[in-house]
Each structure stands twice: as structure tokens, then as C-alpha cells.
Design a protein around this motif. Structure first.
Motif, PDB file in Angstrom:
ATOM      1  N   VAL A  22       0.817  -1.218   0.128  1.00  0.00           N
ATOM      2  CA  VAL A  22      -0.002  -0.131   0.238  1.00  0.00           C
ATOM      3  C   VAL A  22       0.716   1.265  -0.078  1.00  0.00           C
ATOM      4  N   HIS A 111      -2.730   1.251   9.530  1.00  0.00           N
ATOM      5  CA  HIS A 111      -3.046   0.075   8.807  1.00  0.00           C
ATOM      6  C   HIS A 111      -4.026  -0.623   9.751  1.00  0.00           C
ATOM      7  N   VAL A 149      -7.146   2.698   6.781  1.00  0.00           N
ATOM      8  CA  VAL A 149      -7.423   2.070   5.453  1.00  0.00           C
ATOM      9  C   VAL A 149      -8.861   1.349   5.619  1.00  0.00           C
ATOM     10  N   ASN A 173      -8.441   0.644   0.761  1.00  0.00           N
ATOM     11  CA  ASN A 173      -7.123   0.095   0.001  1.00  0.00           C
ATOM     12  C   ASN A 173      -7.872  -0.263  -1.541  1.00  0.00           C
ATOM     13  N   TRP A 358      -6.172   2.534  -7.864  1.00  0.00           N
ATOM     14  CA  TRP A 358      -5.098   3.309  -7.207  1.00  0.00           C
ATOM     15  C   TRP A 358      -4.833   4.588  -7.676  1.00  0.00           C
TER      16      TRP A 358
END
Length: 378
Positions: A22, A111, A149, A173, A358
Motif C-alpha cells: 500500500v 493500517h 485504511v 485500499n 490506485w
């Protein structure tokens, strides 16, 4: 912007996985948008101290045991004042930048909250001591702007660590695997999939138990295979899994596949009917979207992270945490009804195709960073 990422591992580390993947996507994306990105991480055997890939300047120095003593000194001598913003990531223990940087804006990138991992890694009372130490590392970041995330992680930070809710943002994500065009159900084999790192927090033994209950529930399923795909990050744990499989009498029906080369990945993974995800906790459960990209519905435990990535009856099914019998029950329900399985497989593929890629996530990330810099200069 001149951006400094602080993490334990960069994406070339031999034990790099989801968090590093990530960070790499964001760092690479920010470079493509014209920003200067430096990534500081711990060293590892055979690593270069200075590296550059995808336009990212990488600095590797120190180890987990030495970084908290030596990094503040290196930061003061070589890095202070060179960046517009710092992103201090907590895939493990963060580098405590708020204790020695008071001028440059700091963003805390979390995270997940990894306290439960200590219960799997250490015996009592070391697990309790490890948790207490872990909690102390979060305290300096309570007033920092924070990016998570998943909503699950945000909830934990706000409710358990007293982070300021209005300062905690969420960017889920994305998945960088191009979804298959269409599902070929005729090419599906009688195989069930576990995909991920082989370590206690993933509770692979629950997947083995659910599989055991499934193939013994009906002679029609006795020939099914469970493929366990992933790097063995804990060899003792792998031996434990093989012992469990032997005790349940299913070792001959289980393949410990290890790492699958990328060129063989799509054809092999696509051949599976269902993926089991019995993790104790996930950051977001990116592995769920990877399975969905190949038209595979997922059955996972209703835990932090997985309840964010698994949309019940859309791209998979959630069952109560730790209830491998419920996991077996849903597995059997899907396998017994071919038309139902086809429908769920198509829903899973449609779901991942509907998500942002992304490049869209990076643009959102960039806007958040720019807003934080703007707020800090007011």
C-alpha cells in the motif's frame, strides 16, 4: 511537496506484504503526480543503504533494536527541515516522530491496531507486557492528523486510544490486480483456497478445520482439495498446521503450495471455487479483493478489517468470529448449489470491478496531505 515516509519495511524487504504494498502504491503515485518522495525503512541482509525505484528515493538504516536510539540522531543531522510533510506509518511500531519533530506536519498512517498479534507471538505474561508497550507507542500520535485504511481501524483508534475523530480519515485500499474479463465456471476445479501469509494471526488451522468438516459432511465432497498458498513466515507454525491436518486425516487433501509465481498466478487461482479467510484481524483485507478479481467469493470471519472488505452477500459471506463450523456450513451451502455459486462468483467479480483504482486513491491521499500542510501553515 517533499514527502518523507517512515516505515519498518520498504516494499523490497523479504517480509514485505500488504502494508508495504500500500505504501509503495501511494509513494509511486505521488511521484507520478510530481512530488518528491523519500522512504526511510529498516535495513535487511543484502540491502543497499541507498536505493531508488519507481522514482522513490529509499534510505535503509538501522534495525528494530537500534532504530529508536539512532534514528532521532540521524533525522536531526540529515533529514530535519528537508520535507514539507512526514508520513509515519504503523504497520508495526512507529518511529515516534512527534517526540523529536515539532515543526514539520506529521501524518500518522495506521493500517490496523496490532495488539492482538502479541497474544499469538508471545506466551503470558510477555504478551501482556508487549501489548502495554505497543499502546505507549500510539500515545504521541493522538493529536496528529491520521489516515486509516478501514472504518474498523478508525473506530479502534477513536474508542480505545482516544484519537480525535474529526482528525481521522479513511481511504480504503484498492486492488492492483486486473480483474478477469469473465468467469469460466467450466474451468473451475473442486478446489478450495487459502491465500495469505502462513503465520498464527491468519488462523489457517480454522480453514483446515472448516475444510475437514466440509469433506466429511458428504461423500460427494471427499475428493476436494484445499490449496494453502502463501509464504511460510513461521516454519514452526507450518509444522503445526501439518500436524493438525494429520490429526484430522486430511493431509492428503491439502497442498501447501508456498509462493506461486506471478506468471502462473491467474490460471491457478482462478481454478478455485471459494476462498476461506479465517484471520483473527486484517488491516483491510486486500486479499479479499484479490480473490474477487478472479471471480472467487470469500467466506471470512466477522472481524476488524474483513467486515470492511467483505460486503455480505455481495462479494462474500461473513460468519461469526472463530466459528469454523459456520464457515463449513456456508462453504457447503455454496458448493451444493451450482447456480447459487455462479451468481455469487459473478457478484464478487462485479464488485471488484466497481471499485476505484490506485490512481484515484492516490489523488485523494494527495488532497488530504495538501490540506494538512495548509492547516499547519495557518
Amino acid at each position: 511537496m517533499r514527502i518523507l515516509f517512515l516505515t519498518r519495511k520498504d516494499s523490497k524487504h523479504p517480509f514485505a506484504w500488504g502494508a508495504e504494498k500500500v505504501i509503495h502504491e501511494y509513494a509511486k503515485g505521488l511521484v507520478n503526480l510530481g512530488h518528491q518522495v523519500t522512504w526511510f525503512a529498516y535495513t535487511f541482509p543484502g540491502a543497499w543503504e541507498k536505493d531508488c525505484y519507481d522514482g522513490i528515493e529509499v534510505i535503509r538504516k538501522f534495525t528494530l533494536k537500534t532504530s529508536y536510539f539512532l534514528f532521532p540522531w540521524r533525522y536531526d543531522k540529515h533529514l530535519r527541515g528537508k520535507y514539507d510533510i512526514i508520513i509515519d506509518e504503523a504497520g508495526g511500531l512507529p518511529l515516534l516522530s512527534p517526540l523529536y519533530e515539532k515543526k514539520t506536519p506529521i501524518v500518522f498512517f495506521s493500517h490496523h491496531v496490532g495488539d492482538k498479534e502479541r497474544d499469538y507471538s508471545y506466551p503470558w505474561p510477555l504478551n501482556k507486557i508487549g501489548k502495554w508497550i505497543y499502546y505507549q507507542f500510539f500515545k504521541p500520535y493522538r493529536r496528529c492528523p491520521t489516515i486509516c485504511v478501514s472504518e474498523s481501524t478508525k473506530t479502534e483508534l477513536v474508542q480505545r486510544f482516544w484519537f480525535e475523530e474529526e482528525k481521522v480519515g479513511v481511504i480504503e485500499n484498492a486492488c492492483d490486480i486486473m480483474p478477469i474479463e469473465q468467469i469460466e465456471m467450466d474451468n473451475k476445479q473442486d478446489r478450495i483456497l487459502f491465500l495469505g501469509r502462513l503465520m498464527p494471526i491468519k488462523r489457517v488451522e480454522d480453514a483446515i478445520q472448516a475444510f475437514w468438516a466440509f469433506i466429511h459432511s458428504d461423500t460427494r465432497f471427499s475428493h476436494y482439495i484445499l490449496d494453502i498458498v502463501g509464504n511460510a513466515q513461521d516454519e514452526k507454525y507450518v509444522e503445526f498446521l501439518k500436524k493438525i491436518a494429520t490429526q484430522y486425516g486430511v493431509l492428503e487433501n491439502i497442498n501447501f503450495c508456498g509462493y506461486i509465481p506471478r506468471e502462473d498466478f491467474q490460471s491457478f487461482i482462478s481454478s478455485h471455487r471459494i476462498m476461506l479467510v479465517p484471520s483473527m484481524k486484517e488491516w483491510f483485507g486486500l486479499i479479499v479483493l484479490e480473490g474477487n478479481s478472479y471471480g472467487i467469493p470469500v467466506i471470512g470471519y466477522d472481524v476488524s478489517g474483513l467486515r470492511d472488505s467483505i460486503k455480505d452477500w455481495v462479494n462474500g459471506l461473513l460468519v461469526p468470529d472463530g466459528d469454523y463450523k459456520a464457515m463449513w456450513d456456508k462453504l457447503k451451502e455454496l458448493i451444493e448449489n451450482e447456480s447459487y455459486l455462479c451468481s455469487q462468483s459473478q457478484k464478487a467479480l462485479n464488485h471488484v470491478k466497481s471499485l476505484e483504482w490506485w490512481n484515484e486513491k492516490v489523488k485523494k491521499f494527495e488532497q488530504i496531505l495538501l490540506s494538512y500542510i495548509s492547516d499547519a501553515t495557518k
